[in-house]
Design a protein around this motif. Structure first.
Motif, PDB file in Angstrom:
ATOM      1  N   VAL A  10     -42.092   7.611  43.956  1.00 15.83           N
ATOM      2  CA  VAL A  10     -42.818   8.301  42.930  1.00 15.83           C
ATOM      3  C   VAL A  10     -44.408   8.000  43.161  1.00 15.83           C
ATOM      4  N   LEU A  11     -45.209   9.034  43.893  1.00 20.79           N
ATOM      5  CA  LEU A  11     -46.378   8.667  44.373  1.00 20.79           C
ATOM      6  C   LEU A  11     -47.435   9.491  43.542  1.00 20.79           C
ATOM      7  N   ALA A  55     -42.163   4.020  41.267  1.00 15.19           N
ATOM      8  CA  ALA A  55     -40.811   3.599  40.996  1.00 15.19           C
ATOM      9  C   ALA A  55     -40.099   4.188  42.149  1.00 15.19           C
ATOM     10  N   GLN A  56     -38.812   3.704  42.528  1.00 15.50           N
ATOM     11  CA  GLN A  56     -38.026   4.254  43.582  1.00 15.50           C
ATOM     12  C   GLN A  56     -36.830   4.252  43.096  1.00 15.50           C
ATOM     13  N   GLY A  57     -36.000   5.232  43.553  1.00 16.38           N
ATOM     14  CA  GLY A  57     -34.691   5.552  43.521  1.00 16.38           C
ATOM     15  C   GLY A  57     -33.934   6.726  44.120  1.00 16.38           C
ATOM     16  N   THR A  58     -32.902   7.103  43.493  1.00 13.08           N
ATOM     17  CA  THR A  58     -32.126   8.203  44.223  1.00 13.08           C
ATOM     18  C   THR A  58     -32.271   9.417  43.316  1.00 13.08           C
ATOM     19  N   VAL A  59     -32.748  10.461  44.020  1.00 10.57           N
ATOM     20  CA  VAL A  59     -33.117  11.805  43.191  1.00 10.57           C
ATOM     21  C   VAL A  59     -32.172  12.823  43.578  1.00 10.57           C
ATOM     22  N   GLU A  60     -32.023  13.711  42.783  1.00 12.10           N
ATOM     23  CA  GLU A  60     -31.183  14.868  42.992  1.00 12.10           C
ATOM     24  C   GLU A  60     -32.173  16.157  42.706  1.00 12.10           C
ATOM     25  N   ILE A  61     -32.284  17.013  43.714  1.00  9.84           N
ATOM     26  CA  ILE A  61     -33.410  18.163  43.576  1.00  9.84           C
ATOM     27  C   ILE A  61     -32.676  19.339  43.973  1.00  9.84           C
ATOM     28  N   HIS A  62     -33.006  20.133  43.130  1.00 11.99           N
ATOM     29  CA  HIS A  62     -32.503  21.553  43.173  1.00 11.99           C
ATOM     30  C   HIS A  62     -33.516  22.357  44.084  1.00 11.99           C
ATOM     31  N   ILE A  63     -33.113  22.729  45.214  1.00 13.75           N
ATOM     32  CA  ILE A  63     -34.140  23.241  46.241  1.00 13.75           C
ATOM     33  C   ILE A  63     -33.886  24.734  46.246  1.00 13.75           C
ATOM     34  N   ARG A  64     -35.053  25.509  45.881  1.00 12.38           N
ATOM     35  CA  ARG A  64     -35.230  26.828  46.209  1.00 12.38           C
ATOM     36  C   ARG A  64     -36.227  27.250  47.249  1.00 12.38           C
ATOM     37  N   PRO A  65     -35.631  27.812  48.302  1.00 18.14           N
ATOM     38  CA  PRO A  65     -36.662  27.926  49.483  1.00 18.14           C
ATOM     39  C   PRO A  65     -38.025  28.675  49.078  1.00 18.14           C
ATOM     40  N   ASN A  66     -39.075  28.488  49.760  1.00 16.52           N
ATOM     41  CA  ASN A  66     -40.226  29.134  49.242  1.00 16.52           C
ATOM     42  C   ASN A  66     -41.033  28.823  48.020  1.00 16.52           C
ATOM     43  N   GLU A  76     -32.394   8.210  39.564  1.00 10.53           N
ATOM     44  CA  GLU A  76     -31.805   6.709  39.039  1.00 10.53           C
ATOM     45  C   GLU A  76     -32.653   5.739  39.686  1.00 10.53           C
ATOM     46  N   THR A  77     -33.261   5.188  39.082  1.00  9.70           N
ATOM     47  CA  THR A  77     -34.302   4.135  39.336  1.00  9.70           C
ATOM     48  C   THR A  77     -33.689   2.939  39.982  1.00  9.70           C
ATOM     49  N   THR A  78     -33.826   2.578  41.087  1.00  5.87           N
ATOM     50  CA  THR A  78     -33.433   1.030  41.509  1.00  5.87           C
ATOM     51  C   THR A  78     -34.515   0.113  41.460  1.00  5.87           C
ATOM     52  N   ARG A  79     -35.667   0.518  41.706  1.00  7.66           N
ATOM     53  CA  ARG A  79     -36.754  -0.343  41.545  1.00  7.66           C
ATOM     54  C   ARG A  79     -38.066   0.292  40.917  1.00  7.66           C
ATOM     55  N   ALA A  80     -38.394  -0.307  39.746  1.00 12.70           N
ATOM     56  CA  ALA A  80     -39.459   0.373  39.014  1.00 12.70           C
ATOM     57  C   ALA A  80     -40.742  -0.349  39.232  1.00 12.70           C
ATOM     58  N   ALA A 120     -45.435  -0.861  52.362  1.00  5.76           N
ATOM     59  CA  ALA A 120     -46.618  -1.090  51.746  1.00  5.76           C
ATOM     60  C   ALA A 120     -46.413  -1.362  50.286  1.00  5.76           C
ATOM     61  N   LEU A 121     -45.915  -0.923  49.470  1.00  2.00           N
ATOM     62  CA  LEU A 121     -45.734  -0.953  48.043  1.00  2.00           C
ATOM     63  C   LEU A 121     -45.070  -2.444  47.823  1.00  2.00           C
ATOM     64  N   ASP A 122     -43.942  -2.643  48.516  1.00  2.00           N
ATOM     65  CA  ASP A 122     -43.293  -4.230  48.443  1.00  2.00           C
ATOM     66  C   ASP A 122     -44.335  -5.169  48.690  1.00  2.00           C
ATOM     67  N   ASN A 123     -45.260  -5.055  49.990  1.00  2.00           N
ATOM     68  CA  ASN A 123     -46.218  -5.945  50.208  1.00  2.00           C
ATOM     69  C   ASN A 123     -47.049  -6.312  49.014  1.00  2.00           C
ATOM     70  N   LEU A 124     -47.435  -5.006  48.395  1.00  2.00           N
ATOM     71  CA  LEU A 124     -48.613  -5.158  47.401  1.00  2.00           C
ATOM     72  C   LEU A 124     -47.898  -5.766  46.093  1.00  2.00           C
ATOM     73  N   VAL A 125     -46.610  -5.745  45.842  1.00  2.00           N
ATOM     74  CA  VAL A 125     -45.935  -6.435  44.728  1.00  2.00           C
ATOM     75  C   VAL A 125     -45.978  -7.853  44.916  1.00  2.00           C
ATOM     76  N   MET A 126     -45.981  -8.213  46.255  1.00  2.00           N
ATOM     77  CA  MET A 126     -45.505  -9.634  46.346  1.00  2.00           C
ATOM     78  C   MET A 126     -46.897 -10.354  46.823  1.00  2.00           C
ATOM     79  N   ALA A 127     -48.016  -9.529  47.086  1.00  2.00           N
ATOM     80  CA  ALA A 127     -49.235 -10.288  47.349  1.00  2.00           C
ATOM     81  C   ALA A 127     -49.861 -11.097  46.339  1.00  2.00           C
ATOM     82  N   ASP A 128     -50.494 -12.257  46.345  1.00  2.00           N
ATOM     83  CA  ASP A 128     -51.429 -12.833  45.501  1.00  2.00           C
ATOM     84  C   ASP A 128     -52.272 -11.973  44.866  1.00  2.00           C
ATOM     85  N   ALA A 129     -52.770 -12.046  43.587  1.00  2.00           N
ATOM     86  CA  ALA A 129     -53.805 -11.216  43.009  1.00  2.00           C
ATOM     87  C   ALA A 129     -54.990 -11.031  43.780  1.00  2.00           C
TER      88      ALA A 129
END
Ligand SMILES: [Zn+2]
Length: 253
Positions: A10-11, A55-66, A76-80, A120-129
């Protein structure tokens, strides 16, 4: 209508009407997708407890063209990544990464872009403040490299002459990299890049995030990254999250 199941980050997220949420997702298989999660604020069963920013996870999207806005069936969130909510420097750096990723991406899947945003996001989570600025710089330059916009650092971007790796070099945004002394004399609006700064860019683009910077170095790098992004990937719109991130590092220094 077809159904797409893929990994997603989610961006961008905001509430819509009383019960829904609109999200912009970086997906592994279909680039950036804008989706509406109908009933997301009332149905925890379908969407989990957190479809919040980063947040990161598995998404199901119903796609309509155009269609600009697709319909999200489940997430389904795997990492919040709740760490982003706890530190303002981490949050503004993450918002900057999300902004650059959204600006530079389309609904075409860019090879390596999902992995680069995730890293990039995981490195930011692990970085010192106190190292979130350099972690943000590292993540942004790695994304730029993943998009194929790697600046020339070891040879002149204009005439391809080898550059002394230990010497200061002029950096030209329009030329897309460092210049030899002769080409630099003919170019205008160049930035002077110390050997250490060129080395940092090289490390970041190859995926190494560990780099200690002084406050003036951080500010110079933030300015260089902003100018480079706007020159090669910008669309004339203001980079708002980037501005907040850059301003934050100024005031904290
Ligand atoms: Zn040259």
């Amino acid at each position: 209508m077809s159904s797409l199941v893929t990994e997603a980050i989610v961006l961008h997220a905001f509430d819509y009407l009383e019960t829904s949420r609109i999200l912009r997702l970086m997906t592994r298989e279909a680039g950036v997708q804008s989706v509406i999660a109908r009933g997301a604020r009332s149905s925890r069963k379908r969407f989990g407890t957190s479809i919040d920013l980063f947040a990161q996870g598995t998404v199901e999207i119903h796609i309509r063209p155009n269609r600009e806005l697709q319909s999200m069936a489940s997430f389904e969130t795997t990492r919040a990544r709740p760490q982003f909510a706890l530190d303002v420097g981490r949050f503004t750096a993450g918002s900057m990464i999300a902004e650059l990723a959204l600006r530079a991406s389309s609904d075409e899947s860019a090879q390596g872009m999902f992995d680069s945003v995730e890293r990039a996001l995981d490195n930011l989570v692990m970085a010192d403040a106190d190292h979130t600025v350099s972690a943000g710089l590292a993540g942004a330059w790695h994304m730029i490299a993943a998009l194929g916009f790697t600046p020339s650092l070891d040879s002149c971007a204009n005439c391809h002459a080898d550059l002394d790796p230990a010497a200061e070099a002029a950096f030209s945004h329009p030329a897309g990299g460092a210049l030899c002394a002769r080409c630099a004399r003919l170019a205008s609006g160049t930035r002077s890049l110390p050997a250490s700064a060129r080395n940092a860019l090289r490390e970041w683009m190859s995926g190494n995030a560990a780099m200690r910077l002084t406050s003036p170095e951080s500010r110079a790098h933030q300015r260089l990254l902003r100018e480079f992004f706007l020159e090669h990937l910008g669309d004339h719109r203001e980079l708002k999250a980037y501005g907040v991130w850059e301003q934050g590092a100024w005031t904290a220094a």
